[in-house]
Motif scaffolding. Structure first.
Motif, PDB file in Angstrom:
ATOM      1  N   ASP A  34       5.314  16.658  17.528  1.00  0.00           N
ATOM      2  CA  ASP A  34       3.899  16.323  17.449  1.00  0.00           C
ATOM      3  C   ASP A  34       3.645  15.221  16.429  1.00  0.00           C
ATOM      4  OD1 ASP A  34       4.592  18.125  15.393  1.00  0.00           O
ATOM      5  OD2 ASP A  34       2.532  18.831  15.188  1.00  0.00           O
ATOM      6  N   ARG A  35       4.429  15.185  15.346  1.00  0.00           N
ATOM      7  CA  ARG A  35       4.239  14.150  14.332  1.00  0.00           C
ATOM      8  C   ARG A  35       4.805  12.807  14.799  1.00  0.00           C
ATOM      9  NH1 ARG A  35       5.099  18.335   9.350  1.00  0.00           N
ATOM     10  NH2 ARG A  35       3.274  19.539   9.958  1.00  0.00           N
ATOM     11  N   LEU A  36       5.865  12.861  15.570  1.00  0.00           N
ATOM     12  CA  LEU A  36       6.389  11.634  16.159  1.00  0.00           C
ATOM     13  C   LEU A  36       5.380  11.059  17.158  1.00  0.00           C
ATOM     14  CD1 LEU A  36       8.720   9.662  16.436  1.00  0.00           C
ATOM     15  CD2 LEU A  36       9.737  11.202  18.132  1.00  0.00           C
ATOM     16  N   ARG A  37       4.745  11.925  17.925  1.00  0.00           N
ATOM     17  CA  ARG A  37       3.721  11.476  18.863  1.00  0.00           C
ATOM     18  C   ARG A  37       2.536  10.851  18.113  1.00  0.00           C
ATOM     19  NH1 ARG A  37       2.765  15.947  21.158  1.00  0.00           N
ATOM     20  NH2 ARG A  37       3.882  15.719  23.138  1.00  0.00           N
TER      21      ARG A  37
ATOM     22  N   LEU B  24       0.820  -1.204   0.000  1.00  0.00           N
ATOM     23  CA  LEU B  24       0.000   0.000   0.000  1.00  0.00           C
ATOM     24  C   LEU B  24       0.855   1.255   0.000  1.00  0.00           C
ATOM     25  CD1 LEU B  24      -2.554  -1.059   2.765  1.00  0.00           C
ATOM     26  CD2 LEU B  24      -2.874  -1.194   0.283  1.00  0.00           C
ATOM     27  N   ALA B  25       0.514   2.206  -0.865  1.00  0.00           N
ATOM     28  CA  ALA B  25       1.169   3.514  -0.873  1.00  0.00           C
ATOM     29  C   ALA B  25       0.444   4.397   0.133  1.00  0.00           C
ATOM     30  CB  ALA B  25       1.124   4.132  -2.265  1.00  0.00           C
ATOM     31  N   ALA B  26       1.081   4.679   1.259  1.00  0.00           N
ATOM     32  CA  ALA B  26       0.414   5.438   2.318  1.00  0.00           C
ATOM     33  C   ALA B  26       1.454   6.014   3.275  1.00  0.00           C
ATOM     34  CB  ALA B  26      -0.572   4.557   3.079  1.00  0.00           C
ATOM     35  N   ASP B  27       1.019   7.027   4.001  1.00  0.00           N
ATOM     36  CA  ASP B  27       1.817   7.714   5.005  1.00  0.00           C
ATOM     37  C   ASP B  27       1.339   7.250   6.373  1.00  0.00           C
ATOM     38  OD1 ASP B  27       2.829   9.614   6.826  1.00  0.00           O
ATOM     39  OD2 ASP B  27       2.697  11.239   5.371  1.00  0.00           O
ATOM     40  N   ILE B  28       2.251   6.869   7.261  1.00  0.00           N
ATOM     41  CA  ILE B  28       1.855   6.379   8.572  1.00  0.00           C
ATOM     42  C   ILE B  28       1.041   7.414   9.343  1.00  0.00           C
ATOM     43  CG2 ILE B  28       4.041   7.083   9.630  1.00  0.00           C
ATOM     44  CD1 ILE B  28       1.722   4.122  10.604  1.00  0.00           C
ATOM     45  N   LEU B  29       1.244   8.695   9.077  1.00  0.00           N
ATOM     46  CA  LEU B  29       0.516   9.736   9.802  1.00  0.00           C
ATOM     47  C   LEU B  29      -0.966   9.765   9.451  1.00  0.00           C
ATOM     48  CD1 LEU B  29       3.032  12.722   9.678  1.00  0.00           C
ATOM     49  CD2 LEU B  29       2.632  11.120  11.557  1.00  0.00           C
ATOM     50  N   THR B  30      -1.307   9.300   8.262  1.00  0.00           N
ATOM     51  CA  THR B  30      -2.705   9.359   7.815  1.00  0.00           C
ATOM     52  C   THR B  30      -3.290   7.986   7.482  1.00  0.00           C
ATOM     53  OG1 THR B  30      -1.961   9.770   5.534  1.00  0.00           O
ATOM     54  CG2 THR B  30      -2.433  11.697   6.895  1.00  0.00           C
TER      55      THR B  30
ATOM     56  N   PHE C 166       7.583   8.075  22.811  1.00  0.00           N
ATOM     57  CA  PHE C 166       6.128   8.177  22.929  1.00  0.00           C
ATOM     58  C   PHE C 166       5.471   6.799  22.973  1.00  0.00           C
ATOM     59  CE2 PHE C 166       7.061  12.391  20.951  1.00  0.00           C
ATOM     60  CZ  PHE C 166       6.682  13.151  22.051  1.00  0.00           C
ATOM     61  N   VAL C 167       6.020   5.841  22.241  1.00  0.00           N
ATOM     62  CA  VAL C 167       5.547   4.464  22.368  1.00  0.00           C
ATOM     63  C   VAL C 167       5.847   3.952  23.769  1.00  0.00           C
ATOM     64  CG1 VAL C 167       5.871   2.089  21.584  1.00  0.00           C
ATOM     65  CG2 VAL C 167       5.726   3.936  19.906  1.00  0.00           C
ATOM     66  N   HIS C 168       7.053   4.245  24.238  1.00  0.00           N
ATOM     67  CA  HIS C 168       7.492   3.768  25.553  1.00  0.00           C
ATOM     68  C   HIS C 168       6.591   4.306  26.667  1.00  0.00           C
ATOM     69  CE1 HIS C 168      10.595   1.885  28.024  1.00  0.00           C
ATOM     70  NE2 HIS C 168      10.457   2.896  28.855  1.00  0.00           N
TER      71      HIS C 168
ATOM     72  N   ALA D 181       2.542   9.487  15.058  1.00  0.00           N
ATOM     73  CA  ALA D 181       2.949   8.216  14.453  1.00  0.00           C
ATOM     74  C   ALA D 181       3.001   7.107  15.508  1.00  0.00           C
ATOM     75  CB  ALA D 181       4.312   8.367  13.787  1.00  0.00           C
ATOM     76  N   SER D 182       3.471   7.441  16.694  1.00  0.00           N
ATOM     77  CA  SER D 182       3.538   6.452  17.779  1.00  0.00           C
ATOM     78  C   SER D 182       2.142   5.994  18.170  1.00  0.00           C
ATOM     79  CB  SER D 182       4.256   7.055  18.986  1.00  0.00           C
ATOM     80  OG  SER D 182       5.580   7.434  18.647  1.00  0.00           O
ATOM     81  N   ALA D 183       1.191   6.934  18.217  1.00  0.00           N
ATOM     82  CA  ALA D 183      -0.196   6.578  18.523  1.00  0.00           C
ATOM     83  C   ALA D 183      -0.795   5.708  17.425  1.00  0.00           C
ATOM     84  CB  ALA D 183      -1.029   7.840  18.716  1.00  0.00           C
ATOM     85  N   GLN D 184      -0.448   6.023  16.183  1.00  0.00           N
ATOM     86  CA  GLN D 184      -0.940   5.225  15.055  1.00  0.00           C
ATOM     87  C   GLN D 184      -0.426   3.787  15.139  1.00  0.00           C
ATOM     88  OE1 GLN D 184      -3.442   6.389  13.126  1.00  0.00           O
ATOM     89  NE2 GLN D 184      -2.381   6.978  11.245  1.00  0.00           N
ATOM     90  N   LEU D 185       0.856   3.630  15.400  1.00  0.00           N
ATOM     91  CA  LEU D 185       1.449   2.295  15.498  1.00  0.00           C
ATOM     92  C   LEU D 185       0.792   1.498  16.616  1.00  0.00           C
ATOM     93  CD1 LEU D 185       5.191   3.276  15.023  1.00  0.00           C
ATOM     94  CD2 LEU D 185       3.814   1.938  13.418  1.00  0.00           C
ATOM     95  N   THR D 186       0.535   2.156  17.725  1.00  0.00           N
ATOM     96  CA  THR D 186      -0.117   1.494  18.846  1.00  0.00           C
ATOM     97  C   THR D 186      -1.543   1.089  18.494  1.00  0.00           C
ATOM     98  OG1 THR D 186       1.236   2.745  20.432  1.00  0.00           O
ATOM     99  CG2 THR D 186      -0.830   1.785  21.257  1.00  0.00           C
TER     100      THR D 186
END
Length: 222
Positions: free
Chosen positions: A151-154, A122-128, A185-187, A156-161
């Motif tokens: 804020d973008r790192l935060r 998939l062509a996609a951005d982790i932020l969206t 932020f994941v930690h 992305a971390s929420a997205q991964l979680t």
């Protein structure tokens, strides 16, 4: 030589932090152009042949807890070198590769074609990125430092979680000691840290950090 490489990494990170001053849409558009430009030639970072990269892949897989993973996501799959290893390592799993560069994904498709409909690219951005699925195993390697701003790192971390199924495993792989900043932020979130291994044997030390989602009261079902 190691000092030169570290300086190159520092300049690289500084450039992407500056880029993140743009709005998220503008940042995403420029990142797509940047990675498509890099992928004008096959395997620009020699991920398929470099001994350091192969050792990092092996170290990453060695840290994955044993278990049956039905649905796997790789964030930042590039041309699918590690994706192919996942397909081989987990022959019963559906493997999804996510990347911002369509040119890289076209080569990844050739690399994992042997797996047939077990793979999705998939062509996609982790932020969206949004998905109807939750994943039993998620990998994110050498990716978070491109996001730049805190804020973008935060986000992305929420997205991964959020992408993890109950009991799912998240594996983060980034340069050490920068990984302490990239993973923080994941930690600090709801996941449980299972392990962390720092490999300093090569020219560019890296951390492999493994987290697990709660089996109940988590982000949703697969």
């Amino acid at each position: 030589m190691a000092g030169v490489k570290r300086m190159g990494d520092l300049l690289h990170r500084t450039a992407f932090r500056t880029l993140s001053l743009l709005g998220s849409r503008g940042q995403g558009a420029l990142l797509r152009r940047y990675f498509d430009w890099w992928h004008r030639n096959p395997d620009p970072w020699r991920m398929g042949t470099d001994a350091y990269e192969q050792a990092k892949y092996a170290a990453t897989l060695a840290q994955v807890p044993g278990g049956r993973y039905r649905r796997i996501l790789e964030v930042g799959c590039s041309e699918g070198v590690f994706t192919g290893l996942l397909v081989d390592a987990y022959p019963e799993a559906e493997v999804t590769g996510l990347d911002i560069s369509e040119r890289a994904l076209a080569r990844a498709a050739e690399r994992v074609a042997k797996a047939g409909d077990r793979t999705t690219l998939l062509a996609a951005d982790i932020l969206t990125f949004t998905s109807e699925h939750r994943y039993d195993l998620v990998f994110c390697a050498e990716t978070l430092y491109y996001l730049g701003r805190r804020d973008r790192l935060r986000l992305a971390s929420a997205q991964l979680t959020r992408l993890l199924a109950p009991g799912g495993v998240l594996v983060l792989v980034h340069p050490w000691p920068e990984a302490r900043r990239l993973h923080r932020f994941v930690h600090a979130g709801p996941l449980t840290q299972v392990s962390e291994v720092v490999d300093g044997s090569g020219h560019r030390p890296f951390s492999v950090c493994v987290y697990e989602a709660r089996t109940t009261g988590s982000t949703g079902a697969s």
